[in-house]
Design a protein around this motif. Structure first.
Motif, PDB file in Angstrom:
ATOM      1  N   GLU A  28       0.828  -1.281   0.045  1.00  0.00           N
ATOM      2  CA  GLU A  28       0.111  -0.193   0.023  1.00  0.00           C
ATOM      3  C   GLU A  28       0.856   1.621   0.087  1.00  0.00           C
ATOM      4  OE1 GLU A  28      -3.540   1.098   2.880  1.00  0.00           O
ATOM      5  OE2 GLU A  28      -3.538  -0.908   2.380  1.00  0.00           O
ATOM      6  N   VAL A  29       1.850   1.213   0.842  1.00  0.00           N
ATOM      7  CA  VAL A  29       2.707   2.404   0.850  1.00  0.00           C
ATOM      8  C   VAL A  29       3.574   2.425  -0.426  1.00  0.00           C
ATOM      9  CG1 VAL A  29       5.022   3.436   2.143  1.00  0.00           C
ATOM     10  CG2 VAL A  29       3.151   2.262   3.256  1.00  0.00           C
ATOM     11  N   GLY A  30       3.948   1.300  -1.111  1.00  0.00           N
ATOM     12  CA  GLY A  30       4.593   1.400  -2.282  1.00  0.00           C
ATOM     13  C   GLY A  30       3.733   2.052  -3.411  1.00  0.00           C
ATOM     14  N   ARG A  31       2.383   1.607  -3.246  1.00  0.00           N
ATOM     15  CA  ARG A  31       1.501   2.083  -4.427  1.00  0.00           C
ATOM     16  C   ARG A  31       1.226   3.698  -4.125  1.00  0.00           C
ATOM     17  NH1 ARG A  31      -1.116  -2.430  -3.774  1.00  0.00           N
ATOM     18  NH2 ARG A  31      -2.343  -1.842  -2.128  1.00  0.00           N
ATOM     19  N   ALA A  32       1.425   4.368  -2.655  1.00  0.00           N
ATOM     20  CA  ALA A  32       0.962   5.680  -2.511  1.00  0.00           C
ATOM     21  C   ALA A  32       2.025   6.491  -2.320  1.00  0.00           C
ATOM     22  CB  ALA A  32       0.286   5.668  -1.104  1.00  0.00           C
ATOM     23  N   LYS A  33       3.178   6.086  -2.235  1.00  0.00           N
ATOM     24  CA  LYS A  33       4.337   6.877  -1.830  1.00  0.00           C
ATOM     25  C   LYS A  33       4.662   7.966  -3.119  1.00  0.00           C
ATOM     26  CE  LYS A  33       8.429   3.999  -3.050  1.00  0.00           C
ATOM     27  NZ  LYS A  33       9.410   4.712  -3.983  1.00  0.00           N
ATOM     28  N   ARG A  34       5.080   9.296  -2.696  1.00  0.00           N
ATOM     29  CA  ARG A  34       5.587  10.136  -3.588  1.00  0.00           C
ATOM     30  C   ARG A  34       6.784   9.567  -4.371  1.00  0.00           C
ATOM     31  NH1 ARG A  34       4.790  13.127   1.040  1.00  0.00           N
ATOM     32  NH2 ARG A  34       7.279  13.611   1.185  1.00  0.00           N
ATOM     33  N   PRO A  35       7.538  10.072  -5.513  1.00  0.00           N
ATOM     34  CA  PRO A  35       8.803   9.867  -5.978  1.00  0.00           C
ATOM     35  C   PRO A  35       9.848  10.048  -5.183  1.00  0.00           C
ATOM     36  CG  PRO A  35       7.624  11.169  -7.544  1.00  0.00           C
ATOM     37  CD  PRO A  35       6.692  11.063  -6.376  1.00  0.00           C
ATOM     38  N   ASP A  36       9.788  11.248  -4.083  1.00  0.00           N
ATOM     39  CA  ASP A  36      10.891  11.442  -3.386  1.00  0.00           C
ATOM     40  C   ASP A  36      11.047  10.741  -2.183  1.00  0.00           C
ATOM     41  OD1 ASP A  36       8.490  12.955  -2.731  1.00  0.00           O
ATOM     42  OD2 ASP A  36       9.557  14.054  -1.247  1.00  0.00           O
ATOM     43  N   ASN A  39      12.432 -14.904  -3.657  1.00  0.00           N
ATOM     44  CA  ASN A  39      11.392 -14.415  -2.665  1.00  0.00           C
ATOM     45  C   ASN A  39      11.479 -12.838  -2.616  1.00  0.00           C
ATOM     46  OD1 ASN A  39      10.074 -16.602  -2.991  1.00  0.00           O
ATOM     47  ND2 ASN A  39      10.413 -17.447  -0.825  1.00  0.00           N
ATOM     48  N   ALA A  40      12.824 -12.556  -2.242  1.00  0.00           N
ATOM     49  CA  ALA A  40      13.008 -11.187  -1.630  1.00  0.00           C
ATOM     50  C   ALA A  40      12.901 -10.167  -3.127  1.00  0.00           C
ATOM     51  CB  ALA A  40      14.341 -10.952  -1.173  1.00  0.00           C
ATOM     52  N   ARG A  41      13.470 -10.723  -4.264  1.00  0.00           N
ATOM     53  CA  ARG A  41      13.352  -9.867  -5.434  1.00  0.00           C
ATOM     54  C   ARG A  41      12.165  -9.579  -5.910  1.00  0.00           C
ATOM     55  NH1 ARG A  41      18.998 -12.113  -6.889  1.00  0.00           N
ATOM     56  NH2 ARG A  41      20.417 -10.252  -6.449  1.00  0.00           N
ATOM     57  N   SER A  42      11.420 -10.760  -5.687  1.00  0.00           N
ATOM     58  CA  SER A  42       9.789 -10.642  -6.314  1.00  0.00           C
ATOM     59  C   SER A  42       9.186  -9.565  -5.329  1.00  0.00           C
ATOM     60  CB  SER A  42       9.482 -12.024  -6.334  1.00  0.00           C
ATOM     61  OG  SER A  42       8.280 -12.102  -5.665  1.00  0.00           O
ATOM     62  N   ARG A  92       7.103  -6.533  -6.619  1.00  0.00           N
ATOM     63  CA  ARG A  92       5.778  -6.423  -6.374  1.00  0.00           C
ATOM     64  C   ARG A  92       5.285  -5.312  -5.495  1.00  0.00           C
ATOM     65  NH1 ARG A  92       4.339 -10.182  -2.884  1.00  0.00           N
ATOM     66  NH2 ARG A  92       6.059 -11.192  -2.933  1.00  0.00           N
ATOM     67  N   LYS A  93       6.044  -4.958  -4.447  1.00  0.00           N
ATOM     68  CA  LYS A  93       5.672  -3.992  -3.423  1.00  0.00           C
ATOM     69  C   LYS A  93       6.075  -2.650  -3.895  1.00  0.00           C
ATOM     70  CE  LYS A  93       4.994  -7.431  -0.283  1.00  0.00           C
ATOM     71  NZ  LYS A  93       4.434  -7.779   1.209  1.00  0.00           N
ATOM     72  N   GLY A  94       7.183  -2.530  -4.890  1.00  0.00           N
ATOM     73  CA  GLY A  94       7.515  -1.078  -5.192  1.00  0.00           C
ATOM     74  C   GLY A  94       8.423  -0.619  -4.151  1.00  0.00           C
ATOM     75  N   LEU A  95       9.309  -1.436  -3.676  1.00  0.00           N
ATOM     76  CA  LEU A  95      10.230  -1.109  -2.634  1.00  0.00           C
ATOM     77  C   LEU A  95      11.663  -0.523  -3.315  1.00  0.00           C
ATOM     78  CD1 LEU A  95      10.333  -4.387  -0.267  1.00  0.00           C
ATOM     79  CD2 LEU A  95       8.905  -2.193  -0.116  1.00  0.00           C
TER      80      LEU A  95
END
Ligand SMILES: Cc1cc2nc3c(=O)[nH]c(=O)nc-3n(C[C@H](O)[C@H](O)[C@H](O)COP(=O)(O)O)c2cc1C
Length: 411
Positions: free
Chosen positions: A319-327, A343-346, A350-353
């Motif tokens: 959710e944070v990955g989707r909502a976060k600002r580019p900065d 698993n970690a790379r996926s 997936r989560k935009g980390l």
């Protein structure tokens, strides 16, 4: 594998000036803590301080002689020019406790004692811990002096409120030795995260089935709090969303938002998101909660078997990955038992980390409830680095690595 250095304070040089307030009785414990962390500690005692704490206790604990005000002009030590030697030796100067009198001496720039002279000669970070009766503290003269010292670059650590030795209650208490030591460790750390807002989640969540039973995990919050401490020492402002744990270490300096369930943790994280520049998701958030939580305790009588229907909790990192600002920078943790890297790379994708720290929770000396950890840091471009050691040391190395990768946003 990048093994973390043992004891980051090893050989770091602290000059402690103890002045004549009742809180001086806490300083032997402070010296003990600093020495235990690997610091070398030189102590100067004012004449008044000698009435409140035994020089022998301080010299025994520091393993060095104790300096006195009159050493400034003593024939015995004059050839060493103690105030210059000590000022050049020190990497940080701490004045704890700092009396109203010493605050005035330092603000006036007087050099008629060793403390005042060293203060003028030192070119290193100074941390001052005022401690006195509330009225003395609030007197405009004292406030002016502290303001002057802050204006010249000293860090003034606000005294706490509480019961004072003079029998009154109010502001003026010196922080506890553990907290003073933390401030000193911060003064010894390069402030490359100064002013950055860092949000860290730590600890487990609890999903209650009825008022007395819950599903949880063995997370102690130690790794997340170590990340929080590492950022705080580098000058960041740190907010911790903390699951239900007995904190395994001090929370000094953090703004703490308690959260019990995954839903509470999600709300706390999302409401802090606009504030945060770096988000570290170290909490072990439960993936599932009971579909229906019983209002009253579920009795065992007449129930050979029970089944619990579980529903998925929100994926906070995603959710944070989707909502976060580019900065904003998002760093996740993955506790895996197999196929760690894949698993970690996926998860990273997936989560935009921006980076993920993965640990093998089945390995000994790693993961939940352990004081040590072995972590792999994987960045977006696939680079991968390993760290092993005490969680506090691992966290420091991780921040070093993130700083080295230019991942810190500009303030
Ligand atoms: C029992 C007692 C306790 C004191 N506690 C404090 C104190 O907590 N803070 C303070 O600023 N002064 C305190 N004082 C007053 C200082 O000891 C006094 O101002 C002294 O001159 C300070 O000298 P120094 O700054 O050179 O150490 C206390 C005095 C007494 C008698």
């Amino acid at each position: 594998m990048a093994l973390t250095a043992a004891g980051f304070c090893e050989g770091r040089r602290v000059l402690l000036c103890v002045t004549g307030g009742i809180a001086a009785y806490k300083t032997p414990e402070l010296v003990r803590r600093l020495v235990k962390a690997g610091c070398e500690v030189e102590v100067i005692l004012t004449r008044a301080a000698e009435k409140f704490v035994a020089p022998l206790a301080l010299s025994t604990l520091s393993g060095r002689r104790v300096w006195r005000e009159e050493d400034l002009l003593s024939e015995e030590h004059g050839f060493e020019i103690p105030h210059i030697r000590l000022a050049e030796w020190a990497e940080t100067v701490a004045v704890a406790p700092c009396t109203a009198n010493t605050a005035a001496v330092l603000a006036q720039g007087r050099a008629d004692g060793l403390t005042g002279a060293v203060f003028l000669a030192a070119r290193v970070p100074v941390v001052i811990f005022p401690a006195m009766n509330t009225h003395m503290l609030e007197h405009p003269a004292t406030q002016e002096n502290l303001k002057t010292l802050a204006g010249r670059g000293a860090r003034i650590v606000e005294p706490a409120a509480g019961a004072l030795a003079c029998g009154e209650a109010g502001r003026g208490r010196m922080p506890e030795p553990e907290e003073i030591a933390e401030e000193i460790f911060r003064a010894l750390t390069p402030q490359d995260m100064e002013g950055l807002h860092v949000l860290v989640t730590a600890g487990p969540t609890r999903e209650y089935l009825d008022p007395v039973r819950f599903i949880s995990n063995p997370s102690t919050g130690r790794m997340g709090l170590a990340m929080a401490r590492g950022a705080w020492r580098r000058g960041a402002e740190v907010r911790v969303v903390l699951g239900p744990v007995d904190p395994p270490c001090s929370l000094y300096g953090f703004e703490v938002l308690p959260a019990v369930s995954a839903l509470e943790m999600r709300d706390a994280v999302m409401s802090s998101l606009p504030w945060a520049q770096i988000i570290v998701k170290a909490a072990a958030v439960g993936d599932y909660r009971a579909k229906k939580r019983a209002e009253r305790k579920v009795k065992r009588e007449g129930r050979e078997e029970v089944s619990i229907e579980l529903v998925q909790n929100p994926d906070i990192a995603a959710e944070v990955g989707r909502a976060k600002r580019p900065d904003q920078i998002l760093i996740g943790f993955a506790a895996e038992t197999d196929d760690l890297l894949r698993n970690a790379r996926s998860k990273l994708e997936r989560k935009g980390l921006d980076a993920i720290l993965v640990n093998d929770v089945l390995a000994s000396g790693s993961g939940f409830a352990s004081e040590t950890n072995t972590l792999r840091l994987i960045g977006r471009s696939g680079e991968d680095e390993s760290f092993s050691g005490l969680k506090e040391d691992v966290a420091r190395s991780v921040w070093d690595s993130l700083a080295g990768r230019g991942l810190f946003p500009r303030c």
